[in-house]
Design an enzyme around this catalytic site. Structure first.
Site: not given
Ligand code: AMP
Length: 635
Positions: A25, A87, A183, A205
């Protein structure tokens, strides 16, 4: 002396040797690596028993690169050389990177932005690869061998460029990517939902800085991402800020009615930047403590040797953050609407991200869906665990009965630009990958020897409403009359959703191809919007398509008639020629407008008005072909 076992050529050393495969992850704030050991997935820890690796890379004075907590500790003292949240820049151009408020100095570079550091300009791919190298070493130490490969997770809304950048980072870290996995899909796998019946899964999330909602549809073992939504500026950090604001008001450091307590305390000098940092750290601790108990003490020494010490009850915390929780539910409601489902249609709801541990958030989700969400797997680890389970399968470590394999789908249709700026979809959205599709095209003009190929992604009918992925040219097509060449264009999407396109002229075999390195520059929201707009613009798009098709037909007929007149005008009498010319003029004029029916009528009129001309041309062509040949030579 140790005895070494030597395996005979052609014999595998051990019939049931397991391949070491992990799930990674690669997060904005923290990254994790997990593996399946003795049939159970687990997150792998470092030598200090830490599972979370802060996604921070520091380029030090001594050419030393540090990653993780040690690097994070330098972020304040050396912000330009300590890269956090890389990211956000993966696969992005300079304009996108500048939208984020950061201390970094960027260099524009073809394809992807570079970040200036004392170790030179670093691409986000290189920075991410440093994080991946640490995770790879951790995995090899824990598992005791060389890695066979990894499944790496990416947000569902990542486009091709961001996915390609993630793959490149892995390659640079010496990791074989078995698959990139969305994800939310990974979270659903962790709960074994892929083995279940058909249905919808909602993944909620809430991380430190961002909030994402995904609606997945499971059908025959395939997860399709039906809708994604979120708020890239909402996360656990906002809850921390609320506690700091509350503390500033409670202690009287700022007026109770002050709308921006932190800003005004900083500008009034009653709070230093260091105090604010200390209070934020304490606020986070207090928030996390309130997930397990109903009361805590907010306690923070300040730089002037005074201290803030305040009891904070969960009830109070819930009251000062209630609007943040309702913002998450508003986003969920909107995302379900995009997916065209009701709360009751969601088969399962999965919680991901550390901030979903807050009881008020859980309660709000449960009350919205009418039942509790799945939360028994650690929400920080659930994505890595799902990825590890998938990696284990892809590496071939299946147990008997585990013969299913999860497939993923492409999020937006892939196609080509055709005449008139229209999109011909070749691979429809939601096709399971890997996938290969081909379609034949032809030339528009007589003697055309090159074809420009424009690859686009999106759901809309017009190229201008879709995303441009790549352009290339097929050259060396043998000259033929318009419509005679057969050009086969093949699209291939590999298991990671990456595309290559090949065009081949069938008679000559000339070929050109491109691996899609898309043009960068689309924000996450824009990608989500593209899908949304395709639903709401369907009827306008149909009209626009009809008009463009008619315009293309008009152009084709106009060109064909003009070139026929150039060659064979003598087949017409003066007055016949005048009629054809006036039909051509009328077509040209209506073509300039936007009245689809008028163009269609003008096209029909010209087609009818040139029928006799076409048949005379045909007679002439036949008699030319037969001239000087005897009847027995004609086949
Ligand atoms: P993530 O980005 O998923 O690692 O989530 C980090 C966020 O989760 C931070 O805002 C943390 O403060 C928050 N978090 C972690 N543990 C807890 C907890 N026990 N209760 C509330 N929030 C938490």
């Amino acid at each position: 002396m140790a005895l070494l076992q030597i395996s005979e050529p052609g014999m595998s050393p051990e019939p049931h040797q397991r391949r070491l495969a992990v799930g990674i992850d690669l997060g904005t704030t923290n990254s994790l690596v997990a593996a399946v050991r003795s049939s159970l997935p687990e997150v792998l820890e470092d030598e200090h028993r830490h599972a979370l690796l802060p996604s921070v890379v520091a380029y030090g004075n001594d050419e030393r690169i540090t990653v993780g907590a040690e690097a994070a500790a330098r972020a304040i003292a050396d912000p330009h050389n300590t890269i956090v949240s890389v990211k956000r820049f993966m696969g992005r151009g300079i304009d996108d990177a500048r939208r984020h408020r950061t201390a970094y100095r960027f260099t524009d570079a073809p394809g992807m932005v570079r970040i200036q550091t004392r170790a030179g300009d670093k691409s986000p791919v290189e920075v991410s690869s440093e994080i991946l190298k640490v995770l790879r070493r951790r995995a090899e130490m824990s598992l005791g061998g060389e890695l066979y490969g990894a499944v790496i997770t990416v947000p569902a809304y990542f486009d091709d460029a961001q996915r390609q950048a993630t793959k490149d980072a892995a390659r640079l870290a010496g990791i074989e990517v078995l698959r990139l996995l969305n994800e939310p899909t990974a979270a659903a796998i962790a709960y074994g939902l892929d083995n279940g019946t058909e249905g919808r899964v909602v993944v909620f999330d809430l991380g430190g800085g961002t909030f994402d909602v995904s609606v997945l549809h499971l059908s025959r073992g395939v997860f399709e991402v039906v809708a994604t939504g979120g708020d890239s500026a909402l996360g656990g950090d906002d809850f921390d800020r609320r506690i700091v604001e509350w503390a500033l008001r409670e202690t009287g450091l700022v007026q109770a009615a002050e709308p921006d307590p932190i800003g005004s305390a900083l500008s009034a000098g009653s709070l230093s930047a260091a105090d604010l940092r200390a209070m934020t750290v304490e606020a986070r601790r207090a928030k996390e403590a309130l997930s397990d108990s109903t009361l805590t003490t907010f306690s923070c020494p300040l730089s002037d040797s005074s201290a803030v010490r305040l009891p904070l009850a969960r009830e109070r915390f819930d009251a000062i953050t209630a609007d943040l929780v309702s913002r998450t539910i508003t986003v969920v409601r909107r995302t379900l609407r995009d997916a065209r489902i009701d709360a009751t249609d969601a088969g399962s709801v999965v919680l991901v991200g550390g901030a979903t541990r807050m009881p008020a958030t859980r309660a709000a989700v449960a009350s919205f869906f009418g039942r509790p969400a799945l939360s028994n797997i650690d929400p920080d680890r659930v994505v890595a665990i799902g990825a590890a389970m998938q990696a284990n399968l892809l590496a071939g470590n299946r147990r008997e009965g585990d013969d299913w394999l999860l497939l993923d789908v492409i999020p937006l249709s892939l196609g080509l630009e055709t005449m008139g700026g229209l999109v011909e979809k070749i691979v429809p959205r939601n096709s399971t990958i890997p996938v290969a599709r081909a379609q034949e095209f032809t030339t528009f003009r007589d003697g055309q020897t090159a074809l420009a190929i424009h690859v686009v992604q999106g759901e809309r009918e017009l190229v201008s409403d879709c995303r441009s992925l790549a352009r290339f040219e097929l050259r060396g097509i043998p000259p033929m009359s318009a419509g005679a060449a057969r050009i086969r264009v093949s699209f291939q999407v590999d298991a990671d959703g990456l595309l290559s396109v090949t065009a081949c002229e069938q008679s000559s075999g000339v070929k050109a191809s491109v691996a899609v390195r898309p043009s960068y520059g689309l924000s996450d929201d824009e990608i989500a919007n593209m899908l949304q707009q395709s639903f709401s613009s369907a009827s306008a798009d149909r009209d626009a398509r009809a008009l463009r098709e008619q315009q293309v037909e008009a152009d084709r007929l106009y060109e064909a008639t003009r070139s026929a007149l150039d060659v064979d005008a003598d087949l017409l009498t003066e007055s016949e020629r005048a009629v054809v010319e006036s039909l051509l003029a009328r077509l040209r004029e209506t073509r300039l407008g936007t009245d689809t029916d008028a163009i269609r009528h003008a096209v029909d009129a010209l087609a009818r008005g040139t029928e006799h001309f076409a048949s005379r041309r045909m007679d002439r062509a036949i008699s030319k072909a037969l001239a000087g040949r005897r009847i027995d030579q004609i086949d």
